[in-house]
Design an enzyme around this catalytic site. Structure first.
Site, PDB file in Angstrom:
ATOM      1  N   GLY A 152       2.050   2.471  10.660  1.00 38.44           N
ATOM      2  CA  GLY A 152       3.008   3.557  10.484  1.00 38.44           C
ATOM      3  C   GLY A 152       3.694   3.990  11.779  1.00 38.44           C
TER       4      GLY A 152
ATOM      5  N   SER B  71       2.909  -1.916  10.351  1.00 33.57           N
ATOM      6  CA  SER B  71       4.349  -2.006  10.618  1.00 33.57           C
ATOM      7  C   SER B  71       4.923  -3.399  10.378  1.00 33.57           C
ATOM      8  CB  SER B  71       4.682  -1.515  12.033  1.00 33.57           C
ATOM      9  OG  SER B  71       4.310  -0.154  12.168  1.00 33.57           O
TER      10      SER B  71
ATOM     11  N   GLY C 267       2.641  -1.044   4.254  1.00 27.20           N
ATOM     12  CA  GLY C 267       2.740   0.382   3.928  1.00 27.20           C
ATOM     13  C   GLY C 267       4.191   0.777   3.702  1.00 27.20           C
ATOM     14  N   GLY C 268       4.798   1.352   4.715  1.00 27.39           N
ATOM     15  CA  GLY C 268       6.154   1.899   4.619  1.00 27.39           C
ATOM     16  C   GLY C 268       7.165   0.970   3.964  1.00 27.39           C
TER      17      GLY C 268
ATOM     18  N   GLU D  22      -5.911  -4.629  10.475  1.00 29.77           N
ATOM     19  CA  GLU D  22      -4.886  -3.619  10.717  1.00 29.77           C
ATOM     20  C   GLU D  22      -5.198  -2.865  12.003  1.00 29.77           C
ATOM     21  OE1 GLU D  22      -2.737  -2.482   6.847  1.00 29.77           O
ATOM     22  OE2 GLU D  22      -4.495  -1.205   6.989  1.00 29.77           O
TER      23      GLU D  22
ATOM     24  N   GLU E  83      -6.977   5.033   7.536  1.00 29.75           N
ATOM     25  CA  GLU E  83      -6.721   6.448   7.244  1.00 29.75           C
ATOM     26  C   GLU E  83      -7.934   7.083   6.565  1.00 29.75           C
ATOM     27  OE1 GLU E  83      -2.951   5.853   5.270  1.00 29.75           O
ATOM     28  OE2 GLU E  83      -2.138   5.214   7.199  1.00 29.75           O
TER      29      GLU E  83
ATOM     30  N   ASN F 235       0.880  -1.167   0.000  1.00 29.41           N
ATOM     31  CA  ASN F 235       0.000   0.000   0.000  1.00 29.41           C
ATOM     32  C   ASN F 235       0.915   1.214   0.000  1.00 29.41           C
ATOM     33  OD1 ASN F 235      -1.774   2.081   0.488  1.00 29.41           O
ATOM     34  ND2 ASN F 235      -2.303   1.443   2.580  1.00 29.41           N
ATOM     35  N   TRP F 236       1.108   1.756  -1.178  1.00 28.86           N
ATOM     36  CA  TRP F 236       2.064   2.870  -1.308  1.00 28.86           C
ATOM     37  C   TRP F 236       1.568   4.157  -0.664  1.00 28.86           C
ATOM     38  CZ3 TRP F 236       3.947   2.667  -7.152  1.00 28.86           C
ATOM     39  CH2 TRP F 236       4.648   1.463  -7.354  1.00 28.86           C
ATOM     40  N   LYS F 237       0.282   4.215  -0.382  1.00 26.40           N
ATOM     41  CA  LYS F 237      -0.327   5.449   0.154  1.00 26.40           C
ATOM     42  C   LYS F 237      -0.013   6.624  -0.785  1.00 26.40           C
ATOM     43  CE  LYS F 237      -0.249   3.373   4.665  1.00 26.40           C
ATOM     44  NZ  LYS F 237      -0.227   3.515   6.111  1.00 26.40           N
TER      45      LYS F 237
END
Ligand code: PGA
Length: 251
Positions: free
Chosen positions: A173, A212, A233-234, A167, A97, A9-11
């Protein structure tokens, strides 16, 4: 046997140049990924470029959101059929988010779930509790409420064509991952709730963990019996880290 899905998930990250580099890196290492299905969910604007780069590779692509409506006067929105038109296989719905920053409701998320399945794609349906909810001891009630919104609107069989991503909001994050035992407990609980409606669906549905997950902790999380992959994500923004996570599902 469920095939795990590792989805990036590149956001709201990237540039044309960084997207190109990231995709080249992922594609270069993908043959070492033996077991997991792999996908990247990217900002809308990059979808055409991502589609042409990933076409013919084992890496699927998708979006991070979709409209609740199918077409018309909805300025700024993107319809499910448009995503399908660009070969998207997955669409994230109900990411925390979006729930917190854009006030998405359980019912709105359920509506999006239906738009994605109706267009022939796979929703990655996110649910999870906040830190405050965990500390109050209402994690199970929260995930049940979020899950029930989709089941009530579309029936339990609709879960067969989707993926669930558990999640915990406090882990997203923050670098604060749920322990494998904490995550497993909620995954097993979610599967158990689904089994009350339909045991076959419960046994087949993929439940990813997100929050994370990284190159260091992926293996022990993915070793848990009810964790069927990850929403990353990150760590999905670095090809090496993302590939390490994908390979952690090889066993
Ligand atoms: P994170 O994000 O891996 O950066 O915690 C996960 C997600 O929000 O899907």
């Amino acid at each position: 046997m469920r095939t795990p899905l590792i989805a990036g998930n590149w956001k709201m990250n990237g540039s044309r140049a960084s997207v190109k580099e990231l995709l080249n890196g992922v594609v270069a290492g993908i043959t070492e990924v033996k077991r997991a299905a792999v996908a990247v969910c990217v900002p809308y604007i990059y979808i055409p470029e991502v589609a042409s780069r990933l076409q013919g590779t084992p890496v699927a692509w998708g979006a991070q959101n979709v409209s609740t409506e199918s077409k018309g006067a909805y300025t700024g929105e993107i319809a499910a059929a448009m995503l399908m038109d660009f070969g998207c296989r997955y669409v994230i719905v109900g990411h925390s988010e979006r729930r917190t920053l854009y006030a998405e409701t359980d019912a709105g998320v359920a509506k999006k779930y239906g738009m994605v399945t109706a267009a022939g794609m796979t929703p990655i349906f996110c649910l999870g509790e906040t830190l405050e909810e965990r500390e109050r001891g209402v994690t199970e009630q929260v995930v049940t409420r979020q899950l029930k919104a989709v089941i009530d609107m579309h029936g339990v069989k609709a879960l067969q064509v989707g993926v669930i991503a558990y999640e915990p909001v406090w882990a997203i994050g923050t670098g604060k991952t749920a322990t494998p035992q904490q995550a497993q407990a909620v995954h097993a609980y979610i599967r158990g709730r689904i089994a009350e409606y339909d045991k076959t669906v419960a046994a087949a549905v993929l439940i990813q963990y997100g929050g994370s997950m990284n190159a260091q902790n992926a293996e022990e999380l993915l070793a848990m019996p009810d964790i069927d992959g990850g929403l990353i994500g990150g760590a999905s923004l670095k090809a090496d880290d993302f590939l390490t996570i994908c390979k952690a599902a090889n066993r």
